[in-house]
Scaffold this active site. Sequence first.
Site, short mmCIF file in Angstrom:
data_model
loop_
_atom_site.label_atom_id
_atom_site.label_comp_id
_atom_site.label_asym_id
_atom_site.label_seq_id
_atom_site.Cartn_x
_atom_site.Cartn_y
_atom_site.Cartn_z
N CYS A 1 21.96 -6.64 4.66
CA CYS A 1 22.83 -7.84 4.40
C CYS A 1 22.57 -8.01 5.37
O CYS A 1 23.62 -9.74 5.95
CB CYS A 1 24.08 -6.36 4.76
N HIS B 1 30.80 -11.25 10.23
CA HIS B 1 30.64 -10.51 9.06
C HIS B 1 31.22 -9.42 8.97
O HIS B 1 31.42 -9.65 7.87
CB HIS B 1 29.30 -8.89 10.14
N GLU C 1 31.93 -4.46 15.52
CA GLU C 1 31.86 -6.14 15.11
C GLU C 1 32.63 -6.24 16.70
O GLU C 1 32.62 -7.25 17.60
CB GLU C 1 31.62 -6.56 14.25
N LYS D 1 34.31 -12.62 3.67
CA LYS D 1 34.42 -11.56 2.56
C LYS D 1 35.50 -11.25 2.12
O LYS D 1 35.40 -10.39 1.35
CB LYS D 1 33.24 -10.28 3.62
N HIS E 1 31.36 -8.72 -0.67
CA HIS E 1 29.90 -8.74 0.27
C HIS E 1 28.66 -9.68 -1.00
O HIS E 1 28.05 -8.19 -1.74
CB HIS E 1 29.80 -7.81 1.10
N PHE F 1 22.73 -2.41 6.49
CA PHE F 1 22.07 -1.18 6.81
C PHE F 1 20.64 -0.68 7.31
O PHE F 1 19.33 -1.84 7.53
CB PHE F 1 21.43 -0.38 5.74
#
Lengths: 417, 415
Positions: free
Chosen positions: A169, A309, A320, A340, A345, A404
């Site tokens: 991502c 993010h 975050e 998002k 996403h 990830f």
Amino acid sequence: MKRVVITGMGAVTPLARGVAENWKKLCEGRSGVGRITLFNAESFPTKIAGEVKNFKCEPPLGRNSAFALAAGEEAFSDAGLANAKINSARLGVYLGAGDGGFNFGEHAAILLASLNKDGIGVDGKAYFEKSVRQTKPEAVIEQEPSQVVHHLSRRFHAEGVISNCLTACAASSQAIGEAAWVIRQGLADVMITGGAHSMIHPMGLAGFNLLTALSTRNDQPEKASRPFDKNRDGFVLSEGSAGLILEELEHARKRGAKIYAELAGYGTTADAFRLTDPHPEGRGAVQAMRLALEDAGLAPDAIEYINAHGTSTQLNDQIETLAVKKVFSNAKQIPMSSIKSMVGHMIAAAGAFELIASVLTIRDGVIPPTINYETPDDNCDLDYVPNVARRQKVEAVLSNSFGFGGQNVSLIVRKYV
Amino acid sequence: MKRSRVVITGLGAMTALGEGWEPLWRACVEGRSGIAAMKTASLGWTPLAGLVPDFNPEKFVTQRKALKLMARDIQLAIAGASLAFQDAGMPAFSFNHDRFGVAIGSGVLNHELDELASSVESSIGPDGALDLKKFGEDGLSALFPLWLLKYLPNMPACHISILWDLEGPNNTITTGASSSLAAVGEAVRVIQRGAADIMLAGGAESKVNPLGLSQYKLLGALTDPDGVYRPFDGAAKGFVVGEGAAFLVLEEREHALKRGARIYAEITGFGSSSGSDEGRKIAMRHALEDAGIDKNKLHYLQASGLGIAEEDALETAAIQAVLDGAGRNVLVSASKPVTGFTGFSSGAMDLVISTAALKNQIVPPVLNFEKAHKPFEFQIAKGLAQARPMKVAMTNAFGFQSPSVSMITSVEGVS
């Protein structure tokens, strides 16, 4: 060291086609999420996604490549490059594009026809022979993520530095950071960068569902992506492409190009912790943000907006928030939103679209909101620009992308002066 | 902009020749191939392939639970990385974890068919075909829950960063056949710009399975079942699939000197471009320019040499155009018949081989090469390995529309 500016942008997302329409919808707080129509997902735990609608894509071209060509076309002409004289050996493409074009139905049919007689396992030879008979070679090669840069380099006669990275991502943000370095190091004048991805296919959805990473708020698709809200239950899978033109400052000035903003900072690290979970102290994320600030030569208090993010998973949003607080002593005073919440996403393509939003925030002095923010979470206690866009002059933005495997990328864009 | 110099201080390989770069190099020099008829029961037939013999991933990954999460490509990557680290003298030296990064060439990792088959089987509808509704209900629960992670392209780099706590820049380059050589180039740039002291770079792939074999067959890349793998030969008909991993430890020169590391060579030039005819030439020219050397300085070229007639012809044309007369002094080799075509790892594999060649001042031969259609404007490494005094090598990774990559290495004044 050479300076890098952004001179063109293009986007194809579940919200809209084209940067202008996308930006309008982001500022209006609209959602691009709905029921899945690309295949029958009615029995999957998750039945919703952010699909790009009314988009013609003819196989074997993958949706990722088709989106990338459209977004690239828009960015290229937006930058005024269509009629400009450019040295093709100094024009490069560096994308964070995902794999594409996996035909699950066809693959499953060949598997079923190749089962061993006892029904346990696959007869390899039978599979090989059937697959060779029934699959199209073009479909095989289109699966490779390298095909997207292949199509773009051909389309735009780009023969300079060509690369593609796929760091989950964080991919398109990483591609932008690396593309900027190609220019800084004097290896290209212009780079086409960004990302493209579509994982809205049965195996993509199945894979994320099995990891319990996706929201299952199927009855309220538009409410499903709710970063930083206490009742968030996972991210919403979406698809699309965002393309940016990065250009060496003098090159852009010489040809009188419109300059949106300067790409000023890039930081990248690995958590080196776990495959799915971020480091509990946000170790890698903190370091990526600090490196980006150092790279941009900015003090933390120069950042006036953070494009998060913000995936809408419990853990990401919490960590975050924690990481941002570690880097910014004035974190509570910095607006931080996640688009998002609206677009979902786009996986590998997410970061590039978020950078476009960051650039437009600087241009227009409007911060896009985090929609669906209803119930505050004790662990997420920053100013998330809830639900409505905010008019505010902004000159420097930090945009985060995490992936990830512990991939962390932070980019900084600032007003060009 | 002043840039740091980058040297190679460790080599690691897992190939059909076994564990480590030395057996690979010995085979290259002796003109031996690791390709053999496969005896894998699960395949049901025995095509030729370059399979890693008796690969035991547990030797490299002690946690059994972690092993389950890894496609064979990832297991090979970890083995290759371990060997490169050992070769570089790890863990005997200490390093700053923030400034140690990873760049790996990867791409779509093939899943195990049996693993998906049971899930698909439990999703058969009344008409005997796959029913997506049943797949969502019953198929999902028959799948390995961490399926996605087992095959994500960036997982080799992530597992490696976790196993050795490498917190520096971490990238996964997916440019098809040139992936791992491109990853080496990216790692070089990272060190040059001062963002890391050490980078592990390379790649791994295993497509020696029915899915991989069928894909390469569809692309017209496989030689006849009883065919011989012979790059640049007039009778070249395609490759034999191999599997493997190839890794290099790259280090900022001062950092390497300070710890007294063994230095194999310096990477002085990197060029990349598109997969077009022109792109192959531009990649080579940019690599030479980046190294700041004239083509006359070049004495040895490790070619991509895929062994597919069209690909070999394109590479030949590109080499001749770029060397333009200077080719008479350049000895061109290609080593893929030793290991089979190892996909994402092949570019780094060739760099491992060309680095060993520079170190030993020996150019290995192109196995099975007998005769080309028309004479080359360069020397081809035919027959036996040749001792040759040489300072500078070029290594290419081209093919399958992938971005073209070219690299220059040098042993001049490195240590």
